[in-house]
Design an enzyme around this catalytic site. Structure first.
Site, PDB file in Angstrom:
ATOM      1  N   ASP A 156       0.711  -1.189  -0.228  1.00  9.80           N
ATOM      2  CA  ASP A 156       0.486  -0.425   0.057  1.00  9.80           C
ATOM      3  C   ASP A 156       0.541   1.333  -0.454  1.00  9.80           C
ATOM      4  O   ASP A 156       1.968   0.932   0.742  1.00  9.80           O
ATOM      5  CB  ASP A 156      -1.195   0.159   1.302  1.00  9.80           C
ATOM      6  N   ILE A 157       0.590   2.169  -0.985  1.00  5.31           N
ATOM      7  CA  ILE A 157       1.084   3.107  -0.907  1.00  5.31           C
ATOM      8  C   ILE A 157       1.096   4.255   0.335  1.00  5.31           C
ATOM      9  O   ILE A 157       1.949   5.290   1.021  1.00  5.31           O
ATOM     10  CB  ILE A 157       0.983   4.308  -2.000  1.00  5.31           C
ATOM     11  N   ASN A 177     -12.743  -3.334   2.921  1.00  9.16           N
ATOM     12  CA  ASN A 177     -13.938  -1.994   2.908  1.00  9.16           C
ATOM     13  C   ASN A 177     -15.379  -2.397   1.509  1.00  9.16           C
ATOM     14  O   ASN A 177     -14.763  -2.344   0.313  1.00  9.16           O
ATOM     15  CB  ASN A 177     -13.258  -0.869   2.688  1.00  9.16           C
ATOM     16  N   GLU A 210     -12.543   3.159  -1.210  1.00 14.94           N
ATOM     17  CA  GLU A 210     -12.078   4.605  -2.182  1.00 14.94           C
ATOM     18  C   GLU A 210     -11.563   3.794  -3.440  1.00 14.94           C
ATOM     19  O   GLU A 210     -11.708   4.778  -4.163  1.00 14.94           O
ATOM     20  CB  GLU A 210     -10.626   5.237  -1.941  1.00 14.94           C
ATOM     21  N   HIS A 234     -10.394  -5.364  -3.140  1.00  9.03           N
ATOM     22  CA  HIS A 234      -9.406  -5.227  -2.705  1.00  9.03           C
ATOM     23  C   HIS A 234      -8.781  -6.547  -1.296  1.00  9.03           C
ATOM     24  O   HIS A 234     -10.419  -5.383  -0.762  1.00  9.03           O
ATOM     25  CB  HIS A 234      -7.992  -4.503  -2.319  1.00  9.03           C
ATOM     26  N   HIS A 272      -7.126  -5.791   2.142  1.00  6.70           N
ATOM     27  CA  HIS A 272      -5.691  -5.230   2.485  1.00  6.70           C
ATOM     28  C   HIS A 272      -5.138  -6.591   3.727  1.00  6.70           C
ATOM     29  O   HIS A 272      -6.251  -7.033   4.416  1.00  6.70           O
ATOM     30  CB  HIS A 272      -6.450  -4.305   3.388  1.00  6.70           C
TER      31      HIS A 272
HETATM   32  P1  5GP Z   1      -9.390   1.372   0.458  1.00  8.77           P
HETATM   33  O1  5GP Z   1      -9.691   2.201   1.534  1.00  8.77           O
HETATM   34  O2  5GP Z   1     -10.746   1.410  -1.362  1.00  8.77           O
HETATM   35  O3  5GP Z   1     -10.330   0.477   1.048  1.00  8.77           O
HETATM   36  O4  5GP Z   1      -8.254   1.288   0.017  1.00  8.77           O
HETATM   37  C1  5GP Z   1      -7.893   2.171  -0.524  1.00  8.77           C
HETATM   38  C2  5GP Z   1      -5.845   1.721  -0.667  1.00  8.77           C
HETATM   39  O5  5GP Z   1      -5.271   2.165  -2.055  1.00  8.77           O
HETATM   40  C3  5GP Z   1      -5.999   2.737   0.992  1.00  8.77           C
HETATM   41  O6  5GP Z   1      -4.709   2.522   1.390  1.00  8.77           O
HETATM   42  C4  5GP Z   1      -4.624   3.308  -0.454  1.00  8.77           C
HETATM   43  O7  5GP Z   1      -3.946   3.989   0.305  1.00  8.77           O
HETATM   44  C5  5GP Z   1      -4.470   2.796  -1.373  1.00  8.77           C
HETATM   45  N1  5GP Z   1      -3.758   3.587  -2.654  1.00  8.77           N
HETATM   46  C6  5GP Z   1      -4.334   4.202  -3.064  1.00  8.77           C
HETATM   47  N2  5GP Z   1      -3.512   4.545  -4.749  1.00  8.77           N
HETATM   48  C7  5GP Z   1      -2.569   3.809  -4.568  1.00  8.77           C
HETATM   49  C8  5GP Z   1      -1.549   3.762  -4.922  1.00  8.77           C
HETATM   50  O8  5GP Z   1      -1.368   4.262  -6.478  1.00  8.77           O
HETATM   51  N3  5GP Z   1      -0.740   3.171  -5.025  1.00  8.77           N
HETATM   52  C9  5GP Z   1      -0.936   2.225  -3.749  1.00  8.77           C
HETATM   53  N4  5GP Z   1       0.102   1.076  -3.580  1.00  8.77           N
HETATM   54  N5  5GP Z   1      -1.800   2.320  -2.822  1.00  8.77           N
HETATM   55  C10 5GP Z   1      -2.498   3.241  -2.644  1.00  8.77           C
END
Ligand code: 5GP
Length: 122
Positions: free
Chosen positions: A33-34, A91, A99, A104, A106
Protein backbone atom coordinates in the site's frame (compact mmCIF):
# COMPACT_ATOMS: atom_id res chain seq x y z
CA UNK A 1 -22.76 0.48 -10.71
CA UNK A 2 -20.45 -0.37 -13.58
CA UNK A 3 -16.74 -1.05 -13.28
CA UNK A 4 -14.59 2.01 -14.02
CA UNK A 5 -11.62 0.87 -16.11
CA UNK A 6 -9.78 4.08 -15.16
CA UNK A 7 -9.58 3.29 -11.44
CA UNK A 8 -6.08 3.33 -9.98
CA UNK A 9 -5.79 -0.43 -9.50
CA UNK A 10 -6.88 -1.08 -13.09
CA UNK A 11 -4.05 1.21 -14.15
CA UNK A 12 -1.62 -0.72 -11.94
CA UNK A 13 -2.79 -3.99 -13.52
CA UNK A 14 -2.15 -2.53 -16.98
CA UNK A 15 1.34 -1.33 -15.86
CA UNK A 16 0.35 2.27 -16.49
CA UNK A 17 1.20 3.09 -12.87
CA UNK A 18 4.06 1.39 -10.99
CA UNK A 19 3.59 -0.64 -7.84
CA UNK A 20 5.87 -2.27 -5.30
CA UNK A 21 4.95 -5.83 -6.21
CA UNK A 22 4.94 -8.53 -3.54
CA UNK A 23 3.34 -11.43 -5.43
CA UNK A 24 1.66 -12.21 -8.73
CA UNK A 25 0.03 -15.21 -10.31
CA UNK A 26 -2.73 -15.96 -12.82
CA UNK A 27 -5.47 -14.58 -10.59
CA UNK A 28 -3.98 -11.99 -8.30
CA UNK A 29 -1.55 -9.13 -7.96
CA UNK A 30 -0.29 -8.15 -4.51
CA UNK A 31 1.64 -4.96 -3.80
CA UNK A 32 2.50 -2.69 -0.90
CA UNK A 33 0.00 0.00 0.00
CA UNK A 34 1.26 3.48 -0.88
CA UNK A 35 0.16 4.78 2.55
CA UNK A 36 0.83 1.85 4.92
CA UNK A 37 -1.20 1.74 8.12
CA UNK A 38 1.09 -0.83 9.77
CA UNK A 39 4.63 -2.20 9.26
CA UNK A 40 3.17 -4.70 6.77
CA UNK A 41 0.33 -3.42 4.60
CA UNK A 42 -0.16 -5.34 1.37
CA UNK A 43 -3.06 -4.96 -1.04
CA UNK A 44 -4.27 -8.01 -2.93
CA UNK A 45 -6.40 -7.52 -6.01
CA UNK A 46 -7.97 -9.98 -8.43
CA UNK A 47 -6.97 -9.51 -12.06
CA UNK A 48 -10.59 -9.51 -13.20
CA UNK A 49 -12.78 -6.42 -13.28
CA UNK A 50 -14.68 -6.56 -9.98
CA UNK A 51 -15.77 -3.51 -8.03
CA UNK A 52 -15.95 -4.92 -4.52
CA UNK A 53 -16.09 -8.01 -2.33
CA UNK A 54 -19.80 -8.18 -3.10
CA UNK A 55 -19.26 -8.00 -6.86
CA UNK A 56 -16.38 -10.52 -6.83
CA UNK A 57 -18.27 -12.99 -4.67
CA UNK A 58 -21.37 -12.76 -6.86
CA UNK A 59 -19.73 -12.81 -10.29
CA UNK A 60 -16.24 -14.32 -9.94
CA UNK A 61 -15.67 -17.82 -11.27
CA UNK A 62 -14.88 -20.61 -8.84
CA UNK A 63 -11.33 -20.68 -10.18
CA UNK A 64 -10.89 -16.93 -9.64
CA UNK A 65 -12.30 -17.02 -6.13
CA UNK A 66 -10.31 -20.06 -5.07
CA UNK A 67 -7.15 -18.72 -6.69
CA UNK A 68 -7.56 -15.35 -5.05
CA UNK A 69 -8.01 -16.60 -1.51
CA UNK A 70 -5.24 -19.18 -1.85
CA UNK A 71 -2.97 -16.33 -2.93
CA UNK A 72 -3.74 -14.49 0.31
CA UNK A 73 -2.38 -17.45 2.24
CA UNK A 74 0.64 -17.67 -0.06
CA UNK A 75 1.49 -14.02 0.49
CA UNK A 76 1.08 -14.35 4.26
CA UNK A 77 3.36 -17.38 4.15
CA UNK A 78 5.89 -15.65 1.87
CA UNK A 79 6.07 -12.76 4.31
CA UNK A 80 6.31 -15.10 7.31
CA UNK A 81 3.24 -13.68 9.01
CA UNK A 82 1.60 -16.82 10.41
CA UNK A 83 3.47 -16.96 13.70
CA UNK A 84 2.70 -13.42 14.88
CA UNK A 85 -0.60 -13.15 13.05
CA UNK A 86 -2.21 -10.76 10.63
CA UNK A 87 -5.50 -9.11 9.76
CA UNK A 88 -7.41 -9.11 6.48
CA UNK A 89 -9.80 -6.24 5.79
CA UNK A 90 -11.99 -5.45 2.84
CA UNK A 91 -13.89 -2.19 2.71
CA UNK A 92 -17.10 -2.53 0.72
CA UNK A 93 -19.07 0.55 -0.21
CA UNK A 94 -19.67 3.95 1.32
CA UNK A 95 -20.08 3.12 5.00
CA UNK A 96 -16.81 1.21 4.94
CA UNK A 97 -15.05 4.08 3.12
CA UNK A 98 -14.03 2.02 0.11
CA UNK A 99 -11.93 4.48 -1.91
CA UNK A 100 -10.75 2.41 -4.84
CA UNK A 101 -13.51 0.69 -6.76
CA UNK A 102 -11.57 -2.40 -7.75
CA UNK A 103 -11.97 -5.22 -5.22
CA UNK A 104 -9.04 -5.52 -2.84
CA UNK A 105 -8.04 -7.02 0.46
CA UNK A 106 -5.77 -5.25 2.91
CA UNK A 107 -3.30 -7.67 4.53
CA UNK A 108 -2.03 -5.91 7.65
CA UNK A 109 0.59 -7.15 10.09
CA UNK A 110 3.89 -6.50 11.77
CA UNK A 111 2.74 -5.25 15.18
CA UNK A 112 -0.10 -5.56 17.70
CA UNK A 113 -3.05 -4.36 15.62
CA UNK A 114 -5.36 -3.68 18.53
CA UNK A 115 -9.05 -4.41 18.48
CA UNK A 116 -10.86 -4.97 15.22
CA UNK A 117 -12.69 -1.64 14.92
CA UNK A 118 -12.95 1.45 17.05
CA UNK A 119 -15.34 1.15 19.96
CA UNK A 120 -18.46 3.21 20.41
CA UNK A 121 -20.20 2.46 17.11
CA UNK A 122 -23.40 1.36 18.81
P1 5GP B 1 -9.88 1.37 0.41
O1 5GP B 1 -10.21 2.55 1.25
O2 5GP B 1 -10.48 1.48 -0.98
O3 5GP B 1 -10.23 0.07 1.09
O4 5GP B 1 -8.32 1.35 0.28
C1 5GP B 1 -7.62 1.83 -0.82
C2 5GP B 1 -6.14 1.73 -0.50
O5 5GP B 1 -5.42 1.94 -1.69
C3 5GP B 1 -5.65 2.74 0.52
O6 5GP B 1 -5.07 2.07 1.62
C4 5GP B 1 -4.62 3.57 -0.27
O7 5GP B 1 -3.52 3.96 0.51
C5 5GP B 1 -4.23 2.63 -1.39
N1 5GP B 1 -3.82 3.28 -2.61
C6 5GP B 1 -4.45 4.29 -3.26
N2 5GP B 1 -3.79 4.64 -4.38
C7 5GP B 1 -2.71 3.83 -4.45
C8 5GP B 1 -1.64 3.69 -5.39
O8 5GP B 1 -1.55 4.39 -6.40
N3 5GP B 1 -0.72 2.73 -5.13
C9 5GP B 1 -0.79 1.93 -4.03
N4 5GP B 1 0.16 1.02 -3.87
N5 5GP B 1 -1.78 2.03 -3.13
C10 5GP B 1 -2.74 2.96 -3.33
Amino acid sequence: MTYDTDNIFAKILRDEIPCDKVYEDEYVLAFNDILPQAPVHVLLIPKGEYISFDDFSAKGSSAEITGFYQAVQKVASQLGLQKEGYRIISNMGANAHQEVLHYHLHLIAGCDLGRMIKSGLV
